[in-house]
Design an enzyme around this catalytic site. Structure first.
Site, PDB file in Angstrom:
ATOM      1  N   TRP A 329      -0.014  -5.225   2.339  1.00 22.03           N
ATOM      2  CA  TRP A 329       1.177  -6.077   2.151  1.00 22.03           C
ATOM      3  C   TRP A 329       2.292  -5.317   1.450  1.00 22.03           C
ATOM      4  O   TRP A 329       3.424  -5.755   1.415  1.00 22.03           O
ATOM      5  CB  TRP A 329       0.814  -7.343   1.355  1.00 22.03           C
ATOM      6  N   ASP A 330       1.953  -4.164   0.886  1.00 21.43           N
ATOM      7  CA  ASP A 330       2.952  -3.305   0.236  1.00 21.43           C
ATOM      8  C   ASP A 330       4.161  -3.103   1.158  1.00 21.43           C
ATOM      9  O   ASP A 330       5.299  -3.037   0.713  1.00 21.43           O
ATOM     10  CB  ASP A 330       2.354  -1.920  -0.085  1.00 21.43           C
ATOM     11  N   GLU A 471      -5.789  -8.945  -8.517  1.00 21.31           N
ATOM     12  CA  GLU A 471      -7.146  -8.642  -8.029  1.00 21.31           C
ATOM     13  C   GLU A 471      -8.190  -8.574  -9.144  1.00 21.31           C
ATOM     14  O   GLU A 471      -9.362  -8.343  -8.855  1.00 21.31           O
ATOM     15  CB  GLU A 471      -7.120  -7.332  -7.243  1.00 21.31           C
ATOM     16  N   LYS A 583      -4.143  -8.047 -13.339  1.00 23.67           N
ATOM     17  CA  LYS A 583      -3.899  -6.678 -12.874  1.00 23.67           C
ATOM     18  C   LYS A 583      -2.422  -6.504 -12.504  1.00 23.67           C
ATOM     19  O   LYS A 583      -1.853  -5.438 -12.637  1.00 23.67           O
ATOM     20  CB  LYS A 583      -4.777  -6.407 -11.651  1.00 23.67           C
ATOM     21  N   GLN A 584      -1.801  -7.574 -12.002  1.00 30.13           N
ATOM     22  CA  GLN A 584      -0.413  -7.478 -11.550  1.00 30.13           C
ATOM     23  C   GLN A 584       0.176  -8.879 -11.429  1.00 30.13           C
ATOM     24  O   GLN A 584      -0.546  -9.872 -11.495  1.00 30.13           O
ATOM     25  CB  GLN A 584      -0.337  -6.769 -10.207  1.00 30.13           C
TER      26      GLN A 584
HETATM   27  C1  BGC Z   1      -3.156  -3.547  -5.504  1.00 23.63           C
HETATM   28  C2  BGC Z   1      -2.762  -4.214  -4.206  1.00 23.63           C
HETATM   29  C3  BGC Z   1      -2.114  -3.178  -3.297  1.00 23.63           C
HETATM   30  C4  BGC Z   1      -3.028  -1.971  -3.116  1.00 23.63           C
HETATM   31  C5  BGC Z   1      -2.373  -0.869  -2.329  1.00 23.63           C
HETATM   32  C6  BGC Z   1      -4.072  -2.381  -5.196  1.00 23.63           C
HETATM   33  O1  BGC Z   1      -4.430  -1.731  -6.380  1.00 23.63           O
HETATM   34  O2  BGC Z   1      -3.792  -4.467  -6.348  1.00 23.63           O
HETATM   35  O3  BGC Z   1      -1.862  -5.268  -4.448  1.00 23.63           O
HETATM   36  O4  BGC Z   1      -1.836  -3.739  -2.070  1.00 23.63           O
HETATM   37  O5  BGC Z   1      -3.382  -1.453  -4.373  1.00 23.63           O
HETATM   38  O6  BGC Z   1      -1.254  -0.396  -2.988  1.00 23.63           O
END
Ligand code: BGC
Length: 725
Positions: A329-330, A471, A583-584
């Site tokens: 999704w980035d 996550e 985490k984010q």
């Molecule tokens: C993040 C995800 C992201 C992925 C790739 C993961 O560590 O939590 O949101 O899509 O890294 O960048």
């Protein structure tokens, strides 16, 4: 030239070598080459990645195959080899000129026996001819005369950190040319590469037809008055582009033989200039902001597929092995705004990649027992799910950790719909929306409707057992982000269906018949969407991230100041899932994406609740830019700036220590958003665009262009012009 156009690395630091290789990557949207040295150096990760050139691997299914190294140049002074770790390195400077897309390296070197020379390497991947790369080597002897030997090769033994993807199919070495033809072992992608050398007429060239390693050895007498100059023009073509890549490469090296390095470079620079004319952001400030902005844009530009709608940009662009070139999704949420606003044709290619992979998404939905199209969390060549199910544990690589994102991180389907909608709003590209957007949006909505679970006790639809953006918490029920996005996606599908019925009535009849969609069904979708549960809010408007989040244990992150690891690493995966540490951005991210739907005091309350619970330093690199954006939106200028800098330093200064694996693509896309949507405060609404600037106090000016409905627009924001506080 202003230094904010250049990344300059002085000296040699083995510890930082892999980071430097990543940030000095060059590319042209067709391929990218890491900024490794041309000569052999232990510990380097020499790699060139090309969009779409995947090969199969165990566990992670597929990865971008590092193609044979086209940059190899081995230099000999008599019987001594040029290696900066042997002999004496007086000075070394690497310089990436982001304005021209050229990487150069100047080395002041003395061999063990005292021969001193200034050696200068330059390379670029042509923005004007996507199959062309070029290299130049100049050797200026300082204190000796004698013979210099330079071996220019292709290295067919290329591997991906030990894993070999290539079979050598053929090679030719003749006169000043060499050709190598290789094929991926499992996916049968052919790559043909040809080189043609330009040398001093007095130089002699030996042809070394070493197996898998075609080489040309140039020998020349040099002296302080007689500089050695070599150009290596390289063409690279795959079977994705040509039915006979070897023939194509043969013709191409013939065609470019008459063109000088300068001519080839000039045509490439002309395209770079056009790109910067549209994409540059000027920031007038005393800090690193200008460099951060250009660095971010540069890395987006070298990874952008300008003329290929069958590929997308992976989470590490084409600059490293991280995430194996998989697409997340980035791309849609973090990078696509940049492309939609400044390079809409690239945005359309990236979205078309998803359209062409609807079959993979349908298959995933079907395998999981759902309708419609469910996009994979990680995507690559086929569009089927390629998230690894198991990976080695970060603390003990002999143990495996189950990765659930491919099974249950499902918000990606709605993220793609969000990106399509944004592209459409900004570009007004109705034809694209009707032809490619609608099928994605409608089939995605079919997935969501079938994924909803009825809770009879509460009389509501729920979405259970998912992972949201944060996550750290997996297997949660009713992640607000996911439920909200699903609801929004279903409603979008209904309104887009109504739009299409008017925009192209015949087209709508065909599409709705194929997808079995009628008025009645749309009404039932609408009723279902209304009954999707959006978790409870506290009286001050704070929304629960997922069912049960408010009951989890609180952890004061200030007690962990000075740590060098993520909270998840410190607590362990299972324990971290039980505490209130993110985490984010999750709710904060949702508030950003739908900022016009939430009152400012609600956004503020949620930011104040969740931001202190977020692992900004070592959680996901996707977080800081989102926090900067929301902080700007609610008028927290200092925090917005602090998060912007954290995002900006992630790649440039490797503050997370993992840039050797590649650029954090979502972060650089997020950085563009922090400047344009955050500090400059650009918004698009029903009547057009507007700015509500929130310039950091010490910035004097931001200036940039974008395209709105096909028309070029200019924004210039200054402190004098007033900012919204
Ligand atoms: C993040 C995800 C992201 C992925 C790739 C993961 O560590 O939590 O949101 O899509 O890294 O960048």
């Amino acid at each position: 030239m202003n230094s904010s156009w250049e990344i300059v690395v002085n000296g040699f630091d083995r510890e930082k070598m892999n980071h430097t290789e990543t940030i000095l990557t060059i590319g042209n949207g067709y391929l990218c080459t890491r900024g490794s040295f041309a000569e052999k150096m232990e510990g380097q990760n020499v790699a060139t990645f090309m969009h779409g050139v995947y090969d199969d691997i165990p566990v992670s299914f597929t990865e971008l195959a590092n193609i044979p190294n086209w940059t190899a140049l081995q230099i000999e002074f008599g019987d001594e080899s040029f290696r900066i770790t042997e002999g004496k390195l007086h000075n070394m400077e690497q310089r990436l000129d982001m304005h021209a897309g050229v990487l150069s390296r100047t080395v002041d070197f003395e061999t063990s026996s005292g021969k001193r020379a200034i050696i200068r390497f330059s390379r670029f991947a042509s923005m004007a001819q996507r199959y062309l790369c070029a290299q130049k080597l100049e050797i200026q002897p300082i204190n000796f005369s004698g013979t210099v030997k330079v071996v220019a090769s292709f290295d067919g033994q290329a591997d991906n950190l030990g894993l070999i993807h290539w079979n050598v199919c053929g090679q030719v070495v003749e006169a000043n040319r060499a050709i190598l033809h290789v094929k991926t072992r499992k996916t049968n992608v052919d790559v043909a590469m040809g080189m043609i050398l330009g040398t001093d007429p007095e130089a002699t060239i030996e042809q070394w037809n070493l197996e898998g390693h075609p080489s040309l050895c140039v020998v020349q007498d040099v002296s302080p008055e007689r500089v050695f100059v070599l150009t290596k023009k390289v063409n690279i073509v795959t079977s994705r582009d040509s039915t006979d890549p070897v023939l194509s490469v043969n013709q191409m090296i013939g065609d470019c033989s008459g063109q000088s390095w300068e001519e080839l470079l000039t045509s490439s620079v002309a395209v770079w200039e056009r790109l910067w004319h549209d994409c540059d952001i000027e920031i007038d400030s005393e800090d690193d902001a200008q460099l951060i902005a250009r660095f971010s844009i540069y890395h987006l530009l070298i990874a952008a597929p300008y003329s290929d709608e069958q590929v997308s940009i992976g989470a590490k662009t084409l600059s490293g092995y991280g995430y194996r070139g998989h697409v997340f999704w980035d791309t849609e949420i973090f990078m696509l705004p940049f492309f939609s606003f400044v390079l809409p044709d690239v945005a359309s290619n990236l979205l078309s990649y998803r359209y062409h992979r609807l079959a993979g998404a349908r298959k995933k939905a079907q395998l999981n027992g759902f309708d419609g199209a469910q996009f994979p969390w990680e995507s690559a060549g086929t569009g089927e799910e390629v998230t690894p199910t198991w990976v080695p544990h970060f603390a003990d690589p002999t143990k495996l950790v189950r990765i659930w994102t491919g099974d249950i991180q499902i918000h990606i389907t709605a993220d793609i719909a969000y990106a399509l909608h944004m592209y459409w709003k900004v570009t007004g590209d109705d034809a694209f929306m009707a032809k490619r957007g609608l099928p994605i949006i409608l089939e995605g909505a079919q997935f969501w409707v079938s994924r909803l679970e009825w809770n009879a006790t509460e009389s509501r639809y729920e979405i259970r057992d998912v992972i949201g953006p944060d996550e750290n918490h997996d297997h949660v029920d009713n992640n607000t982000f996911t439920n909200f996005m699903a609801q929004w996606h279903i409603r979008l599908a209904i309104s887009m269906a109504q739009w299409m019925a008017v925009y192209d009535h015949e087209g709508w009849k065909r599409l709705s018949a194929r997808l079995n969609i009628n008025e009645q069904l749309l009404t039932s979708w609408s009723e279902k969407a209304d009954m999707i549960y959006i978790p409870q809010a506290l009286p001050n408007g704070v929304i629960e991230q997922c069912s049960g989040f408010f009951e989890m244990e609180q952890v004061d992150l200030s007690h962990y100041a000075g740590r060098t690891r993520s909270i998840q690493e410190i607590f362990g995966i299972e324990e971290a899932a039980k505490i209130q540490v993110l985490k984010q951005a999750d709710i904060v991210m949702l508030m950003y994406l739908f900022r016009e739907l939430f009152p400012k005091d609600v956004i503020q309350a949620n930011y104040d609740y969740y931001s202190p619970k977020t692992d900004h330093e070592f959680g996901s690199s996707l977080g800081p830019a989102m926090h900067s954006l929301v902080a700007s939106w609610i008028g927290r200028k200092e925090e917005a700036y602090e998060h912007f800098m954290r995002a900006g330093q992630a790649d440039l200064f490797d503050i997370r220590g993992n840039v050797g694996d590649g650029i954090h693509a979502a972060s650089i896309g997020g950085i563009w958003q922090t400047i344009v949507f955050g500090f400059a405060g650009l918004i698009i609404d029903e009547i057009g665009w507007n700015v509500h600037p929130k310039l950091p106090g010490h910035w004097k000016r931001i200036s940039f262009h974008f395209y709105y409905q096909g028309q070029r627009q200019h924004v210039e924001v200054t402190q004098e012009g007033g900012t919204d506080d």
